[in-house]
Structures are given as structure tokens and as C-alpha cells.
Design a protein around this motif. Structure first.
Motif: not given
Length: 538
Positions: A88, A145, A95, A188, A127, A143
Motif C-alpha cells: 500500500s 478515499v 480503491y 487512497n 472508510e 482510511l
């Protein structure tokens, strides 16, 4: 010797999640071992910087496959992250969660708790999505997005228009109710920086006193007492160390390194172990088997309109893009080059989308390993349209070559070994020609550079596919999850069959490869694995 509750081997996409979730309560002491260095590097944090890390051995394992019969004896490059954040930290940041049927298939293979509704809840938990909380997305998770509709290159918008002219529906959210259609990828990033699993999960967790992170620490074997995992041996800066785990050892090294470490530790096919002089602790025939990966195939064009080549080729273009990024965290350096794409059905009778599309508003010549890629774009405007079948039927394997943990395993991807896979890529190549024939693309394309219009027949297309297709770096399933120990390595709770206190939590446990890019599902597996570990801890 310090004893930990949990030892996690590998600080990649799933390992970073585990380190965060297992230490959140403060109850458990966790040791996280990573073979590579820190991710606090400029070209890792700058989104477009993956062009610099693509061939950088300090942060990339840079594996090579064995010669592949289906590709005319060519070898395939396998970049894998060797750094905090794992792959990553060096990937293209697309994504893509997969589609509902992928996970319902997992459950149907004997893995309760892994169907779409189960994993959707995990995706929403992890998310922090630009689109906000909804039935399909979460907000406030670790995370981020990003939606890039307003930031992408203008050629990407023309590509999406052409996709609609070719018969695909416009999909405003390729992670929404369906993945089918053409649209703009979500990536991401956050505030112009890469949002790796390390930045999302590990950076906040490193403040906790119950987490110890050791970098440049190569795990060499799992320590056992009988068939119970009790710790890990590792090498760090020339010194040999051992660490003990009171509860569990968890492998999160990814689809190459996790099966490699199992085999080095005497867990795997007994003939492979004996041929390398390793005592067989536990015959596990599926370790390293069932390798699945996505192949990609490009059509490359010279453009009548400017592309990113016009930005990245001349020195003044690079300077302007660099200044824009430094001053505003915007521009092409803040994005991926995989900006557009989607999913479609290769055949009218396909039950669900089975081919992925990619669009990149630049062209470049791929370099050989050892030379940095994506730094020398072509001196003319150009772009790439690509296809990648979602669910290949070819199966490969990998195995250790010796008892030396520093020697790369032998990787046999076995690409294009079935007629199904050849036919899927052929259907994809035909669709690219259909795209190129749309009014929008006909007005944009100055010349088809590869394969060139001399390639017309099915036989010519197949020969071109075998000569030029390549991995998009989604290897999975080498420690496959399932109920049958003869075919699978871990059970649905990710415990290694036949052994105690040992789990695998990474993309190697996928029963089958998901539709699309595999990083988001790998992070989701980290979330699920953490839930299972904590539930069993009581």
C-alpha cells in the motif's frame, strides 16, 4: 526476553490494521516485525512517487517469476512492498472493493462470515469516504478515499464519454451499488498525500506504549513447541533475535512472504521441504499453491490532444508540476495515473462483470528491473487503454528454493494456461478496438502504436497478448482459506489447519481473487482478522 501477547510478521496492508486494532484497548502487548525500513520517505508519501519506488530495492522485494510457458517463456515482474505499509506504500492507490458476488462466492466455498453483507460492514468501518456515509460507504474511518472527478486529466473525461458511446453505462461510483459501467477511479489519498495502511492505521497506533515496531527485521522462521507456535526468530542489522508470543503468531507478510515463511518453518508440502533440507513439522500441501493474479493488456495510442506526456517529458513541465504540488498539494503529482476505467461483461451470458478497464493519460516504455520506471515518458502526447480479466481460472504456485530466508522463492504464475483466460483477454482486446472506433476516440487518436492495425485476426491478437500482457500485481490465495486442509491453509477464522496459535491474515488467504484491485480487500481482511483474534482472546 520480552514476551508479547501477539507477534505480527509483516507491516503491510493487513499487518498495519492488526497492529492498530489489537493495541487499541491497551490490554495486549504487540510486536510488529517489518523486513523493510520506515515509510517516512518523500517518494512514498507523494502519490505519483510509485514511479520512483517501482524498482527501488530498499522498499521493494522486486521478485521475478520463473519463465512462463503461456507467455512464450517470458518472466513476470512481481513488485512487493518491503517497507512500513507494504504494497500500500508503493502501489497505484486505486480503491476497488470487489463486487458482492466475489464474497458470496467465498462464503459458498465453506467460509461463513465472509459474504458480501459481512464484509461490507468492515469496508464501511474502515472508510473515510469523500462521498460521506451512506448505504454503500463509511465516514470517519482510518482510511481516506478520495474522489478525483474534478482533478483528473481532461483526456480521462473523453475516455469515459467514449465508453458510453461503446455501450457502457456511466457509473458515478465504482464502489457503489454496482461496479459495472465506466467512470473515474477513487484513490487512497488525503490532502495530496498517499493514504497507505501505514499512514491510516500504524502512524496513530505507534503512540501506544503496548506496540513495539521493529523495522529491517527479517523473520527467518516461526518457533514451535510441538505444533503450537510460540514465537518468531528474526535477523536485524546482522543480529539474530527471538521473540515469544503468549497468545498467537500472526503472519501478514503477503502472498509471497507468508507461504515462504511457513515453508522455511517446516510447514508446507513435504516433498518441497525435504528437497530443501528442512525438517517437516507439518505436511500442509496447499501452502504456496493456488496462486492467482490479474493479467493486464494494453493498447497504446498517440494522441491529437495534450496528455500527461506533455507535462512529465519536458523539464519545465516537471518543474511546474513539482511547484504546484509543493505549494498547493495539487496537480498530477497528487494523483494516480490510473484515473479512469470500470467493469463490463465480456460475453452476453456473463452472470456479472468479468473484465476491468483502465485508462492512463500518458505513455512510456516499460523498463527492465533495475531501472526506475515512469520517469521517462514519451516525447509526444499519448495514452493507454487497458483490460484486465477479473476472475482468471489459471492457477500457479510458489515454493522456496533453499533453507536460506534471504533467497527469493521460485514463483510459477502459470498465466494463460486455460482457454478461458485466453478467450477473456481476446474479448478484452476486441473491446478496446470497439472503444477506439467510437466517435470521441476516433477524433482523439492520431495513431494506434501497439499492437498496431496490422493485428486483426484472433490468432494475431492472441499472439500479441502472449507477447505483451503483464501482471497488475494482485497475487493472492497462496495460503487459501477454506474448510479442507488438503486444499486450503487456513480455516474461516484464519487459523492454520493442524497447528495451534498460528494465523495468516493477508491477501494470501483469499479463496479466489476479487474483481478489481486487491489492496482494499487486503485491508478489509486485516479488519476481519483483528475481529477474529480479539473474539478468540475473550
Amino acid at each position: 526476553m520480552i514476551e508479547y501477547d501477539y507477534i505480527i510478521v509483516g507491516a503491510g496492508s493487513a499487518g498495519c490494521v492488526l497492529a492498530n486494532r489489537l493495541t487499541a484497548s491497551g490490554r495486549h502487548r504487540v510486536l510488529l516485525l517489518e523486513a523493510g525500513p520506515s515509510d517516512r520517505r518523500f517518494w512514498i508519501q507523494v502519490p505519483i512517487g510509485y514511479g520512483k519506488t517501482y524498482y527501488d530495492p530498499t522498499v521493494n522485494w522486486m521478485y521475478q517469476s520463473e519463465p512462463i510457458p503461456g507467455l512464450g517463456g517470458r518472466v513476470n515482474y512481481f513488485p512487493r512492498g518491503k517497507v512500513l505499509g507494504g504494497s500500500s506504500s508503493i502501489n497505484a492507490m486505486v480503491y476497488s472493493r470487489g463486487q458482492a458476488g466475489d464474497f458470496d462466492d467465498w462464503a459458498a466455498l465453506g467460509n461463513p462470515g465472509w459474504n458480501w453483507q459481512d464484509v461490507l460492514a468492515l469496508y464501511k468501518r474502515m472508510e473515510d469516504h469523500d462521498l460521506g456515509a451512506s448505504a454503500h460507504h463509511g465516514a470517519g474511518g482510518p482510511l481516506h478515499v478520495s474522489v478525483i472527478d474534478k482533478a483528473m486529466h481532461p483526456l480521462t473525461k473523453l475516455y469515459v464519454k467514449a465508453g458510453q458511446e461503446a455501450g457502457l453505462a456511466y457509473n458515478p461510483d465504482l464502489n457503489g451499488g454496482t461496479i459495472e459501467g465506466v467512470g473515474f477511479y477513487q484513490i487512497n489519498t488525503r490532502d495530496g498525500f498517499r493514504m497507505s495502511a501505514a499512514r491510516a492505521y500504524l502512524w496513530p497506533a505507534r503512540k501506544r506504549s503496548n506496540l513495539r515496531v521493529e523495522t529491517e527485521a527479517l523473520a527467518t522462521r516461526i518457533l514451535f513447541k510441538g505444533k503450537r507456535a510460540i514465537g518468531v526468530a528474526y535477523e536485524q542489522r546482522g543480529q539474530v533475535h527471538e521473540a515469544r508470543a503468549a497468545r498467537e503468531v500472526i503472519l501478514s507478510g503477503g502472498s509471497i512472504n507468508s507461504p515462504q515463511l511457513l515453508q522455511l518453518s517446516g510447514v508446507g508440502p513435504e516433498d518441497v521441504l525435504r528437497s530443501c533440507g528442512i525438517d517437516v513439522l507439518h505436511h500442509a500441501p496447499a501452502v504456496g499453491r493456488n496462486l492467482q493474479d490479474h493479467l493486464c493488456f494494453d493498447h497504446i495510442y498517440r494522441s491529437k490532444l495534450p496528455s500527461l506526456n506533455n507535462t512529465f517529458h519536458p523539464w519545465w513541465g516537471k518543474l511546474f508540476a513539482g511547484l504546484r504540488y509543493v505549494l498547493m498539494r495539487k496537480g498530477p503529482l497528487a494523483l494516480s495515473v490510473n484515473q479512469g476505467g470500470g467493469f463490463f461483461r465480456a460475453h452476453p451470458d456473463s452472470a456479472r462483470p468479468d473484465i476491468q478497464l483502465y485508462f492512463s493519460p500518458l505513455t512510456y516504455e516499460k523498463a527492465l528491473p533495475g531501472v526506475r520506471a515512469l520517469t521517462r515518458t514519451d516525447p509526444f502526447p499519448g495514452f493507454i487503454m487497458s483490460v484486465s480479466p477479473c476472475r482468471p481460472s489459471s492457477r500457479g504456485h510458489l515454493q522456496i528454493r533453499s533453507a536460506d530466508p534471504r533467497e527469493a522463492p521460485a514463483i510459477h504464475p502459470n498465466y494463460l494456461s486455460t482457454n478461458h483466460d485466453v478467450e477473456e483477454l481476446l474479448a478484452g482486446a476486441r473491446f478496446l478496438r470497439r472503444l477506439a472506433a467510437t466517435p470521441t476516440m476516433k477524433a482523439l487518436i492520431a495513431e494506434e502504436l501497439k499492437p498496431g492495425l496490422s493485428v486483426q485476426s484472433d490468432e494475431e491478437h492472441v499472439a500479441d497478448i502472449r507477447a505483451r500482457c503483464y501482471s497488475v500485481f494482485h497475487p493472492v490465495s497462496t495460503c487459501r482459506m477454506g474448510p479442507d486442509p488438503s486444499q486450503c491453509v487456513v480455516d474461516p477464522r484464519l487459523r492454520v489447519h493442524g497447528l495451534d496459535r498460528l494465523r495468516v491474515v493477508d491477501a494470501s488467504i483469499f479463496p479466489t481473487v476479487t474483481s478489481g484491485n486487491t489492496n482494499a480487500p487486503a485491508i478489509m481482511v486485516g479488519e476481519k482478522g483483528a475481529d477474529l483474534v480479539l473474539a478468540d482472546a475473550g
